[in-house]
Design a protein around this motif. Structure first.
Motif, PDB file in Angstrom:
ATOM      1  N   PHE A   1       0.848  -1.398   0.066  1.00  0.00           N
ATOM      2  CA  PHE A   1       0.082  -0.084   0.107  1.00  0.00           C
ATOM      3  C   PHE A   1       0.865   1.299   0.068  1.00  0.00           C
ATOM      4  O   PHE A   1       0.498   2.217  -0.906  1.00  0.00           O
ATOM      5  CB  PHE A   1      -0.968   0.027   1.363  1.00  0.00           C
ATOM      6  CG  PHE A   1      -1.583   1.221   1.472  1.00  0.00           C
ATOM      7  CD1 PHE A   1      -2.795   1.408   0.498  1.00  0.00           C
ATOM      8  CD2 PHE A   1      -1.333   2.290   2.139  1.00  0.00           C
ATOM      9  CE1 PHE A   1      -3.779   2.535   0.390  1.00  0.00           C
ATOM     10  CE2 PHE A   1      -2.110   3.370   2.288  1.00  0.00           C
ATOM     11  CZ  PHE A   1      -3.264   3.538   1.502  1.00  0.00           C
ATOM     12  N   LEU A   2       1.931   1.375   0.836  1.00  0.00           N
ATOM     13  CA  LEU A   2       2.914   2.288   0.884  1.00  0.00           C
ATOM     14  C   LEU A   2       3.688   2.593  -0.288  1.00  0.00           C
ATOM     15  O   LEU A   2       3.913   3.807  -0.888  1.00  0.00           O
ATOM     16  CB  LEU A   2       3.793   2.276   2.110  1.00  0.00           C
ATOM     17  CG  LEU A   2       3.135   2.375   3.461  1.00  0.00           C
ATOM     18  CD1 LEU A   2       3.837   2.354   4.399  1.00  0.00           C
ATOM     19  CD2 LEU A   2       2.348   3.523   3.623  1.00  0.00           C
ATOM     20  N   THR A   3       3.793   1.468  -1.118  1.00  0.00           N
ATOM     21  CA  THR A   3       4.298   1.604  -2.402  1.00  0.00           C
ATOM     22  C   THR A   3       3.530   2.121  -3.551  1.00  0.00           C
ATOM     23  O   THR A   3       4.038   3.110  -4.097  1.00  0.00           O
ATOM     24  CB  THR A   3       4.716   0.106  -2.960  1.00  0.00           C
ATOM     25  OG1 THR A   3       5.768  -0.262  -2.081  1.00  0.00           O
ATOM     26  CG2 THR A   3       5.634   0.277  -4.346  1.00  0.00           C
ATOM     27  N   CYS A   4       2.226   1.923  -3.183  1.00  0.00           N
ATOM     28  CA  CYS A   4       1.403   2.450  -4.250  1.00  0.00           C
ATOM     29  C   CYS A   4       1.186   4.025  -4.021  1.00  0.00           C
ATOM     30  O   CYS A   4       1.111   4.778  -4.908  1.00  0.00           O
ATOM     31  CB  CYS A   4      -0.074   1.626  -4.078  1.00  0.00           C
ATOM     32  SG  CYS A   4       0.058   0.129  -4.738  1.00  0.00           S
ATOM     33  N   LEU A   5       1.140   4.249  -2.620  1.00  0.00           N
ATOM     34  CA  LEU A   5       1.061   5.554  -2.340  1.00  0.00           C
ATOM     35  C   LEU A   5       2.159   6.525  -3.032  1.00  0.00           C
ATOM     36  O   LEU A   5       2.099   7.472  -3.313  1.00  0.00           O
ATOM     37  CB  LEU A   5       0.919   5.742  -0.779  1.00  0.00           C
ATOM     38  CG  LEU A   5       0.835   7.166  -0.131  1.00  0.00           C
ATOM     39  CD1 LEU A   5      -0.034   6.995   1.142  1.00  0.00           C
ATOM     40  CD2 LEU A   5       2.165   7.843   0.209  1.00  0.00           C
TER      41      LEU A   5
ATOM     42  N   ASP B   1      -9.045  12.839  -6.438  1.00  0.00           N
ATOM     43  CA  ASP B   1      -8.526  12.008  -7.651  1.00  0.00           C
ATOM     44  C   ASP B   1      -7.325  11.167  -7.339  1.00  0.00           C
ATOM     45  O   ASP B   1      -7.118  10.030  -7.424  1.00  0.00           O
ATOM     46  CB  ASP B   1      -8.244  12.893  -8.785  1.00  0.00           C
ATOM     47  CG  ASP B   1      -9.326  13.462  -9.323  1.00  0.00           C
ATOM     48  OD1 ASP B   1     -10.422  13.034  -9.007  1.00  0.00           O
ATOM     49  OD2 ASP B   1      -9.201  14.595 -10.088  1.00  0.00           O
ATOM     50  N   LEU B   2      -6.244  11.853  -6.304  1.00  0.00           N
ATOM     51  CA  LEU B   2      -5.239  11.091  -5.809  1.00  0.00           C
ATOM     52  C   LEU B   2      -5.528   9.857  -5.114  1.00  0.00           C
ATOM     53  O   LEU B   2      -4.947   8.893  -4.927  1.00  0.00           O
ATOM     54  CB  LEU B   2      -4.213  12.046  -5.119  1.00  0.00           C
ATOM     55  CG  LEU B   2      -2.707  11.468  -4.354  1.00  0.00           C
ATOM     56  CD1 LEU B   2      -2.193  10.807  -5.793  1.00  0.00           C
ATOM     57  CD2 LEU B   2      -2.227  12.587  -3.950  1.00  0.00           C
ATOM     58  N   VAL B   3      -6.305  10.245  -4.033  1.00  0.00           N
ATOM     59  CA  VAL B   3      -6.711   8.832  -2.913  1.00  0.00           C
ATOM     60  C   VAL B   3      -7.459   7.960  -3.792  1.00  0.00           C
ATOM     61  O   VAL B   3      -6.885   6.844  -3.409  1.00  0.00           O
ATOM     62  CB  VAL B   3      -7.784   9.670  -1.876  1.00  0.00           C
ATOM     63  CG1 VAL B   3      -8.387   8.613  -1.184  1.00  0.00           C
ATOM     64  CG2 VAL B   3      -6.933  10.538  -0.891  1.00  0.00           C
ATOM     65  N   PHE B   4      -8.224   8.205  -4.698  1.00  0.00           N
ATOM     66  CA  PHE B   4      -8.750   7.280  -5.451  1.00  0.00           C
ATOM     67  C   PHE B   4      -7.948   6.590  -6.383  1.00  0.00           C
ATOM     68  O   PHE B   4      -8.157   5.320  -6.775  1.00  0.00           O
ATOM     69  CB  PHE B   4     -10.071   7.243  -6.013  1.00  0.00           C
ATOM     70  CG  PHE B   4     -11.321   7.537  -5.017  1.00  0.00           C
ATOM     71  CD1 PHE B   4     -12.031   6.513  -4.925  1.00  0.00           C
ATOM     72  CD2 PHE B   4     -11.560   8.711  -4.249  1.00  0.00           C
ATOM     73  CE1 PHE B   4     -12.966   6.327  -3.605  1.00  0.00           C
ATOM     74  CE2 PHE B   4     -12.549   8.788  -3.360  1.00  0.00           C
ATOM     75  CZ  PHE B   4     -13.216   7.629  -3.267  1.00  0.00           C
ATOM     76  N   ARG B   5      -7.071   7.126  -6.912  1.00  0.00           N
ATOM     77  CA  ARG B   5      -5.938   6.500  -7.711  1.00  0.00           C
ATOM     78  C   ARG B   5      -4.999   5.623  -7.104  1.00  0.00           C
ATOM     79  O   ARG B   5      -4.784   4.530  -7.397  1.00  0.00           O
ATOM     80  CB  ARG B   5      -5.125   7.464  -8.467  1.00  0.00           C
ATOM     81  CG  ARG B   5      -3.858   7.280  -9.288  1.00  0.00           C
ATOM     82  CD  ARG B   5      -3.285   8.487  -9.738  1.00  0.00           C
ATOM     83  NE  ARG B   5      -2.211   8.072 -10.867  1.00  0.00           N
ATOM     84  CZ  ARG B   5      -2.054   7.957 -12.106  1.00  0.00           C
ATOM     85  NH1 ARG B   5      -3.108   8.302 -12.766  1.00  0.00           N
ATOM     86  NH2 ARG B   5      -1.331   7.600 -12.852  1.00  0.00           N
ATOM     87  N   ILE B   6      -4.479   5.906  -5.942  1.00  0.00           N
ATOM     88  CA  ILE B   6      -3.957   5.100  -4.932  1.00  0.00           C
ATOM     89  C   ILE B   6      -4.634   3.890  -4.515  1.00  0.00           C
ATOM     90  O   ILE B   6      -4.061   2.861  -4.520  1.00  0.00           O
ATOM     91  CB  ILE B   6      -3.349   6.000  -3.646  1.00  0.00           C
ATOM     92  CG1 ILE B   6      -2.400   7.100  -4.016  1.00  0.00           C
ATOM     93  CG2 ILE B   6      -2.811   4.951  -2.598  1.00  0.00           C
ATOM     94  CD1 ILE B   6      -2.218   7.948  -2.853  1.00  0.00           C
ATOM     95  N   ALA B   7      -6.074   4.233  -4.192  1.00  0.00           N
ATOM     96  CA  ALA B   7      -6.805   2.969  -3.918  1.00  0.00           C
ATOM     97  C   ALA B   7      -7.022   1.829  -4.940  1.00  0.00           C
ATOM     98  O   ALA B   7      -7.176   0.956  -4.887  1.00  0.00           O
ATOM     99  CB  ALA B   7      -8.080   3.499  -3.122  1.00  0.00           C
ATOM    100  N   GLY B   8      -7.125   2.462  -5.926  1.00  0.00           N
ATOM    101  CA  GLY B   8      -7.399   1.781  -7.274  1.00  0.00           C
ATOM    102  C   GLY B   8      -6.160   0.757  -7.553  1.00  0.00           C
ATOM    103  O   GLY B   8      -6.310  -0.311  -8.010  1.00  0.00           O
TER     104      GLY B   8
END
Length: 226
Positions: free
Chosen positions: A21-25, A198-205
């Motif tokens: 998750f932190l890598t995606c972030l 947009d950033l939060v949902f990009r990370i979550a996606g």
């Protein structure tokens, strides 16, 4: 010692999920193409009164500072026809906190990455015969738990993103420096609420896609092993 195999694999799974998750972030938060796309979509340069070139240069300075590639946020630009320092004292102080939080998360990613390797190896050593079955079982269990949490938080963010984002700041920051004025503070004009949505949902996606693929791989491996 066989009974310790599953707990070790479960801990390894949690460590992997956090590190992933932190890598995606990290990947999405410092994707310069994403910033350019958002700036164009939201008309950020026109809203601030800055050229697109200087906006991107300012963004480069900001992201380099957060990643500890530079020591200060001293950057000037022509804004509304006048050259000035882009960030004021309050904005810089907030970015000090943001940088500290980012560097802490990267340390957490490193430690959980190590934890994933260590507990994964222990899980194998404790029960080599059933290592594949135990590891995939625990990975699926941990993934389902993580996806449930992400979906719950995603629903909260979808319903009231401003409150979601405010609560995030109250949890991870110990002051109110993040309460910037969109009428005067360039930082919040550069990255308004819609940008972070947009950033939060990009990370979550990105995270959800990766976890679903990996979980599907575990189901396939378990089926083949039987």
């Amino acid at each position: 010692m066989k009974h310790l195999s599953k707990p070790c694999f479960f801990i390894a799974t949690i460590c992997f999920i956090v590190a992933f998750f932190l890598t995606c972030l990290d990947f999405n938060s410092f994707n310069h193409d994403f910033y350019k796309s958002e700036y164009d979509k939201l008309g950020v340069a026109d809203e601030i009164g800055i050229s697109r070139v200087e906006l991107q240069e300012t963004t480069d300075v900001l992201l380099d500072y957060i990643q500890d590639k530079r020591d200060d946020l001293n950057v000037s630009a022509v804004i509304l026809g006048q050259e000035r320092q882009v960030f004021n004292e309050k904005e810089i102080m907030h970015m000090v906190d943001v940088k500290d939080l980012y560097l802490t998360t990267m340390n957490v990613r490193m430690m959980t990455g190590i934890g994933f390797i260590v507990f994964g190896l222990l899980g194998i050593l404790f029960d080599r015969k059933n290592a594949l079955r135990n590891s995939t079982e625990m990975f699926i269990m941990g993934t389902v738990s993580a996806l449930t949490l992400i979906l719950f938080l995603g629903m909260y963010a979808m319903i009231d993103f401003d409150q979601f984002w405010l609560q995030f700041h109250y949890i991870f920051f110990t002051n109110d420096l993040f309460l910037l004025d969109p009428a005067t503070d360039i930082l919040i004009q550069m990255v308004p609420s819609q940008f972070f949505f947009d950033l939060v949902f990009r990370i979550a996606g990105t995270f959800l896609l990766g976890m679903v693929v990996l979980c599907g791989g575990c189901f396939y491996i378990r089926r083949k092993s039987k």
